[in-house]
Write an enzyme that holds these catalytic residues in place. Sequence first.
Site, PDB file in Angstrom:
ATOM      1  N   ASP A  35     -42.194 -21.650  16.749  1.00  0.00           N
ATOM      2  CA  ASP A  35     -42.576 -20.666  15.707  1.00  0.00           C
ATOM      3  C   ASP A  35     -43.699 -21.168  15.165  1.00  0.00           C
ATOM      4  OD1 ASP A  35     -40.656 -18.579  14.170  1.00  0.00           O
ATOM      5  OD2 ASP A  35     -42.559 -18.955  13.238  1.00  0.00           O
ATOM      6  N   ASP A  69     -48.396 -21.180  17.833  1.00  0.00           N
ATOM      7  CA  ASP A  69     -48.458 -19.866  18.059  1.00  0.00           C
ATOM      8  C   ASP A  69     -48.408 -19.341  19.240  1.00  0.00           C
ATOM      9  OD1 ASP A  69     -49.846 -17.218  17.850  1.00  0.00           O
ATOM     10  OD2 ASP A  69     -50.616 -17.863  15.988  1.00  0.00           O
ATOM     11  N   VAL A  70     -47.471 -17.969  19.572  1.00  0.00           N
ATOM     12  CA  VAL A  70     -47.458 -17.819  20.853  1.00  0.00           C
ATOM     13  C   VAL A  70     -48.750 -17.235  21.561  1.00  0.00           C
ATOM     14  CG1 VAL A  70     -45.195 -17.058  20.789  1.00  0.00           C
ATOM     15  CG2 VAL A  70     -46.597 -15.413  20.163  1.00  0.00           C
ATOM     16  N   TYR A 165     -47.514  -0.183  17.687  1.00  0.00           N
ATOM     17  CA  TYR A 165     -46.205  -1.167  17.702  1.00  0.00           C
ATOM     18  C   TYR A 165     -45.434  -0.494  18.884  1.00  0.00           C
ATOM     19  CZ  TYR A 165     -41.746  -3.566  16.629  1.00  0.00           C
ATOM     20  OH  TYR A 165     -40.845  -4.233  16.768  1.00  0.00           O
ATOM     21  N   LYS A 169     -44.354  -2.608  22.285  1.00  0.00           N
ATOM     22  CA  LYS A 169     -43.207  -2.704  22.727  1.00  0.00           C
ATOM     23  C   LYS A 169     -42.898  -2.059  23.966  1.00  0.00           C
ATOM     24  CE  LYS A 169     -41.808  -5.702  19.802  1.00  0.00           C
ATOM     25  NZ  LYS A 169     -41.190  -7.072  20.103  1.00  0.00           N
ATOM     26  N   THR A 200     -33.572  -8.215   9.025  1.00  0.00           N
ATOM     27  CA  THR A 200     -34.502  -9.362   9.103  1.00  0.00           C
ATOM     28  C   THR A 200     -35.651  -9.186   8.105  1.00  0.00           C
ATOM     29  OG1 THR A 200     -35.732  -8.232  11.004  1.00  0.00           O
ATOM     30  CG2 THR A 200     -33.894  -9.488  11.663  1.00  0.00           C
TER      31      THR A 200
END
Length: 261
Positions: A35, A69-70, A165, A169, A200
Site C-alpha cells: 500500500d 505506490d502502484v 472512473y 474500471k 469502505t
Amino acid sequence: MTGRRVAVVTGAARGIGAATVRHLARDGWAVVAVDRCAADPDVPYPLAEPHRLDALAEEFADVRTVRADVRDAAALGSAVALAESEFGGLDAAVAAAAVIVGGAPVWEHTDTQWRTLLDVDVLGVAHLARAAVPALLRRPWPRSGRFVALASAAAHRGLWGLGAYCAAKHAVVGLVRGLACDLRDTGVGAVAVSPGSTRTDMLRATAGLYGLPGIDTLAEQQLTGRPLEPEEVADVVAWACSARSFAVTGSVLHADGGFTA
C-alpha cells in the site's frame, strides 16, 4: 519452495484489500501486502495510514508489508521479488489498489483527474501484471496461479459524475480479459471482481462527491438493501485466488449485491 500458497495484494492497508489479506492469511496463505500509505495531493480524501498496513504484519506471522505506490512499476517488481525470496514463489496477485475522483460531468473532469484515475486504477493493475505474471509462470507445472483485479459495478454501467472512473474500471475489465487470453494453456488464470457499494473509505469519499451525509443511499439500488461489508467481497476475491476458480478465467465475478442485476 514451501507447500503453502503465496499472494501479493495491493491496496492492502484498508477496505477490500485489507479484508482480502486477512482472509488469505487465515486460510494459511503467505501474503505480501502493498500500500502507498501516504497522502496524494490529487486525491481529495485521506488515504490509508501506515499503521493500518503495519497491523497486518503484527496480526499474521506470514504477512510481509511493502509501502509502495502502484504507479511505481519497479516497486511492485520488488514486492513480487520479496514474495519469491521470502516464501518461495507466487500463486496469486490481487490488484485492489484504486482511488476515486470526480463529482462532475465528464466534460468538466480535469486532466489531473483523468491522469490520476488512469495511472492508479488502470496502469497500477498493468504494473502488477507485468511484475507478477512472470512469477506466477515460474511455478512448476501443473500450476494454478491467479491474477485478480478489482473492477467495480462502475465497469458495467454509467454513474453520474463519475464518467472518468467508469472509463477506468471498464479498462480494468478489458485488461483482465486480454490477459486471460494471453495466459491460455498456462494453468494461470485472470479474473475481475466487480464490487458494488461496499462499506469502505472510498464509498464514504463517493458519498462526499455527491454531497450525501452517509453511504446507505448509495446502496439503495442493490438487492441486498444495504452496503456490502469488505469481508463479503473478500470472500469472493479469495475464492478467485484459489485453484477452484479454474473455470472462470477471463470472466467478471459480480460481487455487487445485485446492483447490476
